[in-house]
Design a protein around this motif. Structure first.
Motif, PDB file in Angstrom:
ATOM      1  N   LEU A 269      24.694  70.403 -11.669  1.00 29.33           N
ATOM      2  CA  LEU A 269      26.003  70.355 -12.313  1.00 29.33           C
ATOM      3  C   LEU A 269      25.976  71.383 -13.439  1.00 29.33           C
ATOM      4  O   LEU A 269      25.188  71.267 -14.377  1.00 29.33           O
ATOM      5  CB  LEU A 269      26.270  68.950 -12.870  1.00 29.33           C
ATOM      6  N   PHE A 270      26.834  72.401 -13.315  1.00 31.33           N
ATOM      7  CA  PHE A 270      26.823  73.494 -14.287  1.00 31.33           C
ATOM      8  C   PHE A 270      27.677  73.162 -15.510  1.00 31.33           C
ATOM      9  O   PHE A 270      28.730  72.538 -15.399  1.00 31.33           O
ATOM     10  CB  PHE A 270      27.317  74.794 -13.635  1.00 31.33           C
ATOM     11  N   GLU A 271      27.189  73.618 -16.678  1.00 35.04           N
ATOM     12  CA  GLU A 271      27.860  73.340 -17.948  1.00 35.04           C
ATOM     13  C   GLU A 271      28.812  74.473 -18.316  1.00 35.04           C
ATOM     14  O   GLU A 271      28.986  75.406 -17.556  1.00 35.04           O
ATOM     15  CB  GLU A 271      26.806  73.080 -19.019  1.00 35.04           C
ATOM     16  N   GLY A 272      29.395  74.375 -19.531  1.00 39.10           N
ATOM     17  CA  GLY A 272      30.526  75.246 -19.846  1.00 39.10           C
ATOM     18  C   GLY A 272      30.274  76.428 -20.751  1.00 39.10           C
ATOM     19  O   GLY A 272      31.218  77.103 -21.143  1.00 39.10           O
TER      20      GLY A 272
ATOM     21  N   ILE B  72      18.187  74.181 -15.484  1.00 40.11           N
ATOM     22  CA  ILE B  72      18.130  75.444 -14.752  1.00 40.11           C
ATOM     23  C   ILE B  72      19.052  76.476 -15.400  1.00 40.11           C
ATOM     24  O   ILE B  72      19.906  76.157 -16.231  1.00 40.11           O
ATOM     25  CB  ILE B  72      18.480  75.225 -13.259  1.00 40.11           C
ATOM     26  N   LYS B  73      18.863  77.738 -14.999  1.00 41.60           N
ATOM     27  CA  LYS B  73      19.717  78.818 -15.484  1.00 41.60           C
ATOM     28  C   LYS B  73      20.109  79.711 -14.318  1.00 41.60           C
ATOM     29  O   LYS B  73      19.350  79.863 -13.352  1.00 41.60           O
ATOM     30  CB  LYS B  73      19.003  79.627 -16.571  1.00 41.60           C
ATOM     31  N   ALA B  74      21.308  80.287 -14.423  1.00 38.31           N
ATOM     32  CA  ALA B  74      21.777  81.252 -13.427  1.00 38.31           C
ATOM     33  C   ALA B  74      22.633  82.274 -14.164  1.00 38.31           C
ATOM     34  O   ALA B  74      23.150  81.981 -15.246  1.00 38.31           O
ATOM     35  CB  ALA B  74      22.605  80.536 -12.358  1.00 38.31           C
ATOM     36  N   PRO B  75      22.788  83.489 -13.620  1.00 37.79           N
ATOM     37  CA  PRO B  75      23.640  84.479 -14.290  1.00 37.79           C
ATOM     38  C   PRO B  75      25.039  83.908 -14.546  1.00 37.79           C
ATOM     39  O   PRO B  75      25.584  83.195 -13.705  1.00 37.79           O
ATOM     40  CB  PRO B  75      23.689  85.642 -13.294  1.00 37.79           C
ATOM     41  N   TRP B  76      25.587  84.194 -15.725  1.00 40.97           N
ATOM     42  CA  TRP B  76      26.879  83.622 -16.131  1.00 40.97           C
ATOM     43  C   TRP B  76      27.975  83.940 -15.114  1.00 40.97           C
ATOM     44  O   TRP B  76      28.147  85.088 -14.696  1.00 40.97           O
ATOM     45  CB  TRP B  76      27.288  84.153 -17.497  1.00 40.97           C
ATOM     46  N   ASP B  77      28.689  82.907 -14.750  1.00 38.53           N
ATOM     47  CA  ASP B  77      29.849  83.042 -13.873  1.00 38.53           C
ATOM     48  C   ASP B  77      30.810  81.911 -14.238  1.00 38.53           C
ATOM     49  O   ASP B  77      30.510  80.737 -14.005  1.00 38.53           O
ATOM     50  CB  ASP B  77      29.428  82.933 -12.403  1.00 38.53           C
ATOM     51  N   PRO B  78      31.967  82.241 -14.834  1.00 42.81           N
ATOM     52  CA  PRO B  78      32.890  81.176 -15.273  1.00 42.81           C
ATOM     53  C   PRO B  78      33.345  80.265 -14.137  1.00 42.81           C
ATOM     54  O   PRO B  78      33.719  79.118 -14.363  1.00 42.81           O
ATOM     55  CB  PRO B  78      34.066  81.942 -15.883  1.00 42.81           C
ATOM     56  N   GLU B  79      33.286  80.776 -12.908  1.00 44.53           N
ATOM     57  CA  GLU B  79      33.684  79.964 -11.751  1.00 44.53           C
ATOM     58  C   GLU B  79      32.737  78.778 -11.526  1.00 44.53           C
ATOM     59  O   GLU B  79      33.081  77.819 -10.849  1.00 44.53           O
ATOM     60  CB  GLU B  79      33.705  80.830 -10.476  1.00 44.53           C
ATOM     61  N   LEU B  80      31.537  78.880 -12.086  1.00 41.88           N
ATOM     62  CA  LEU B  80      30.547  77.816 -11.868  1.00 41.88           C
ATOM     63  C   LEU B  80      30.749  76.609 -12.786  1.00 41.88           C
ATOM     64  O   LEU B  80      30.233  75.523 -12.513  1.00 41.88           O
ATOM     65  CB  LEU B  80      29.122  78.365 -12.091  1.00 41.88           C
ATOM     66  N   VAL B  81      31.505  76.798 -13.879  1.00 41.70           N
ATOM     67  CA  VAL B  81      31.636  75.734 -14.887  1.00 41.70           C
ATOM     68  C   VAL B  81      32.174  74.442 -14.258  1.00 41.70           C
ATOM     69  O   VAL B  81      33.166  74.455 -13.534  1.00 41.70           O
ATOM     70  CB  VAL B  81      32.562  76.184 -16.041  1.00 41.70           C
ATOM     71  N   ASN B  82      31.462  73.327 -14.530  1.00 33.99           N
ATOM     72  CA  ASN B  82      31.849  71.996 -14.054  1.00 33.99           C
ATOM     73  C   ASN B  82      31.925  71.909 -12.527  1.00 33.99           C
ATOM     74  O   ASN B  82      32.724  71.167 -11.972  1.00 33.99           O
ATOM     75  CB  ASN B  82      33.182  71.553 -14.681  1.00 33.99           C
ATOM     76  N   THR B  83      31.069  72.690 -11.850  1.00 35.55           N
ATOM     77  CA  THR B  83      30.975  72.562 -10.393  1.00 35.55           C
ATOM     78  C   THR B  83      29.569  72.106 -10.022  1.00 35.55           C
ATOM     79  O   THR B  83      28.606  72.318 -10.766  1.00 35.55           O
ATOM     80  CB  THR B  83      31.277  73.887  -9.660  1.00 35.55           C
ATOM     81  N   LEU B  84      29.473  71.510  -8.847  1.00 36.25           N
ATOM     82  CA  LEU B  84      28.188  71.061  -8.303  1.00 36.25           C
ATOM     83  C   LEU B  84      27.789  71.983  -7.169  1.00 36.25           C
ATOM     84  O   LEU B  84      28.606  72.301  -6.296  1.00 36.25           O
ATOM     85  CB  LEU B  84      28.317  69.626  -7.780  1.00 36.25           C
ATOM     86  N   HIS B  85      26.526  72.411  -7.167  1.00 30.09           N
ATOM     87  CA  HIS B  85      26.026  73.285  -6.102  1.00 30.09           C
ATOM     88  C   HIS B  85      24.672  72.786  -5.617  1.00 30.09           C
ATOM     89  O   HIS B  85      23.847  72.330  -6.423  1.00 30.09           O
ATOM     90  CB  HIS B  85      25.832  74.717  -6.619  1.00 30.09           C
ATOM     91  N   HIS B  86      24.428  72.943  -4.321  1.00 28.58           N
ATOM     92  CA  HIS B  86      23.076  72.741  -3.792  1.00 28.58           C
ATOM     93  C   HIS B  86      22.264  73.990  -4.123  1.00 28.58           C
ATOM     94  O   HIS B  86      22.720  75.115  -3.894  1.00 28.58           O
ATOM     95  CB  HIS B  86      23.108  72.563  -2.271  1.00 28.58           C
ATOM     96  N   VAL B  87      21.085  73.787  -4.666  1.00 25.93           N
ATOM     97  CA  VAL B  87      20.218  74.921  -5.009  1.00 25.93           C
ATOM     98  C   VAL B  87      18.774  74.612  -4.613  1.00 25.93           C
ATOM     99  O   VAL B  87      18.403  73.448  -4.425  1.00 25.93           O
ATOM    100  CB  VAL B  87      20.249  75.239  -6.527  1.00 25.93           C
ATOM    101  N   LYS B  88      18.000  75.675  -4.529  1.00 33.12           N
ATOM    102  CA  LYS B  88      16.553  75.540  -4.358  1.00 33.12           C
ATOM    103  C   LYS B  88      15.906  76.032  -5.645  1.00 33.12           C
ATOM    104  O   LYS B  88      16.264  77.096  -6.163  1.00 33.12           O
ATOM    105  CB  LYS B  88      16.085  76.388  -3.173  1.00 33.12           C
ATOM    106  N   LEU B  89      14.986  75.243  -6.208  1.00 31.79           N
ATOM    107  CA  LEU B  89      14.309  75.652  -7.437  1.00 31.79           C
ATOM    108  C   LEU B  89      13.256  76.703  -7.088  1.00 31.79           C
ATOM    109  O   LEU B  89      12.376  76.456  -6.272  1.00 31.79           O
ATOM    110  CB  LEU B  89      13.647  74.439  -8.115  1.00 31.79           C
TER     111      LEU B  89
END
Length: 443
Positions: free
Chosen positions: A386-389, A406-423
């Protein structure tokens, strides 16, 4: 009071944050405009904590900050420190009003005149009058909310002032908790964190009534059915109140996440007895084993106090070794500080401050080691994030269900979305890089 501006500052726990939000909503209902604390406001409300000395000292600094922003502003102190030491708080230069445990929720009733007072005015009940329940929830950010389900505590731990500051254990009615959860869900918030003083005691003392109408397990099962909430997290629960049935239910739930925060306080049974905790360390081992058996990837956080009166080097090493061998993920380390009107403050064999600090540093080092080992054990696994704002130096942060940051390159589209990821790997800053393996999950 239309167009008057109000700002809030919260010290302490998630429960305080939920209550500040509820108090803020009462101001909004009265026509106030909420602004940030570093902006000019007509009223500054500071919700205090008294778990550590540091929180007491910070209050004075925050009052000064408010006065610097607007020297004519009306300054109000509420919360635990306000209940425990109202006069001390009222004596702080610039404070106009101090409200205790029951009064803080009626704060707007006390604001007929916003003229500065020469000395802080105190309205504080005897704590045994705090026998009714006021529900609360907060939005820490756009992604998660803190939902208060219980207040007060009937435990008599020798170091703790919370029963003096918050009164007897009492709970919200189940239907009201579910109503608040539905309101949170309707705002598009994906995660609810359950908060209270002693949430495992849920069901006790509804409005001063001591019988359990519902248990904590009833609460968990009912919340699991609330539509729209993707995640439910239990904030902190006493080991003696975390039952196998609850652990087993969380293990099979789609909504409750595999993350537990369980206070230990000491790894020495002798010290636990002195603290008047309601378990021995063997029970704690049993709780951790049950969680890891049903949820091998679960994250387990631990509260521990160092420097309690009578804690010898041997006691401390017993705690250190106990935690080192335990399959846990991180520690919250508290350096013991004497609190007025607690039995521990009268105990002999006081541990020197220098020794307390040294022990605290050792356990913080152990916590960093434990967190690193836990993160390493999760590399290669797939989770939902769950990505923060916030844009933090070009990165967006988030948490997996089992609390890996976790961290990922900033993308405003990700805010408050859930994604499946691999660590994928642990970065230099200790956060985990991920590989995306799905489009956003449906809201």
């Amino acid at each position: 009071m239309d167009n008057k501006k109000v700002a809030f500052y919260t010290l302490g726990c998630k429960l305080n944050f939920s209550e500040t939000s509820t108090i803020a909503r009462s101001f909004k209902d009265e026509g106030f405009q909420r602004v940030e604390f570093d902006e000019k406001a007509d009223i500054y409300v500071i919700n205090t904590c008294s778990v550590t000395d540091n929180a007491d000292k910070r209050f004075k600094t925050i009052v000064k900050h408010a006065q610097k922003t607007n020297e004519d502003a009306f300054v109000v102190g509420v919360g635990c420190y306000a209940q425990l030491k109202p006069e001390e708080l009222a004596d702080v230069d610039g404070v106009d009003l101090v409200l205790g445990a029951t009064e803080k929720f009626k704060i707007t009733d006390y604001l007929n005149d916003l003229t500065k007072n020469e000395h802080g005015e105190v309205h504080s009940c005897e704590i045994d009058e705090a026998d009714f329940y006021v529900g609360a929830y907060s939005f820490g950010d756009r992604t998660r909310a803190f939902l208060k389900v219980q207040d007060g505590c009937d435990y008599k731990c020798t170091y703790c002032t919370i029963p003096l500051a918050r009164g007897i254990s009492r709970s919200d009615k189940l239907e009201n908790v579910l109503k608040n959860a539905a309101e949170i869900s309707a705002k598009g918030i994906k995660e609810i964190v359950l908060t209270g003083v002693n949430i495992g005691d849920y069901g006790k003392g509804e409005f001063g009534n001591k019988k359990h109408e519902h248990t904590f397990l009833d609460l968990v099962k009912a919340l699991d059915e609330v539509e729209g909430i993707k995640r439910l997290r239990i904030s902190s629960i006493e080991p003696n109140l975390l039952k196998n049935e609850t652990i087993d239910f969380v293990a099979q739930s789609e909504t409750f996440v595999p993350h537990f925060h369980i206070p230990l306080q000491s790894g020495s049974n002798e010290i636990l007895r002195q603290m008047r905790r309601r378990y021995m360390k063997e029970l704690y081992v049993d709780r951790v084993a049950r969680i890891k058996y049903t949820m091998p990837d679960a994250c387990i956080g631990v509260d521990v106090i160092v420097g309690f009166p009578g804690e010898t080097d041997e006691h401390f090493l017993e705690t250190y070794n106990f935690l080192n061998e335990l399959d846990i993920s991180y520690l919250h380390v508290f350096t013991y500080s004497e609190r007025d009107n607690t039995p521990a403050a009268e105990m002999q064999e006081v541990v020197p401050t220098k020794v307390r600090k040294k022990r605290s540093k050792m356990l913080r080092g152990l916590s960093a080691k434990k967190r690193r080992a836990f993160y390493e054990s999760q590399i290669g696994n797939q989770f939902t994030v769950l990505f923060e704002g916030e844009n933090k130096e070009g990165y967006i942060h988030g948490f997996t269900e089992n609390y890996v940051k976790i961290k990922a390159p900033w993308d405003p589209e990700l805010v408050n979305t859930l994604h499946h990821v691999k660590l994928e790997k642990i970065d230099e800053d200790g956060l985990v890089r991920v590989q995306f393996i799905s489009e956003p999950l449906p809201a």
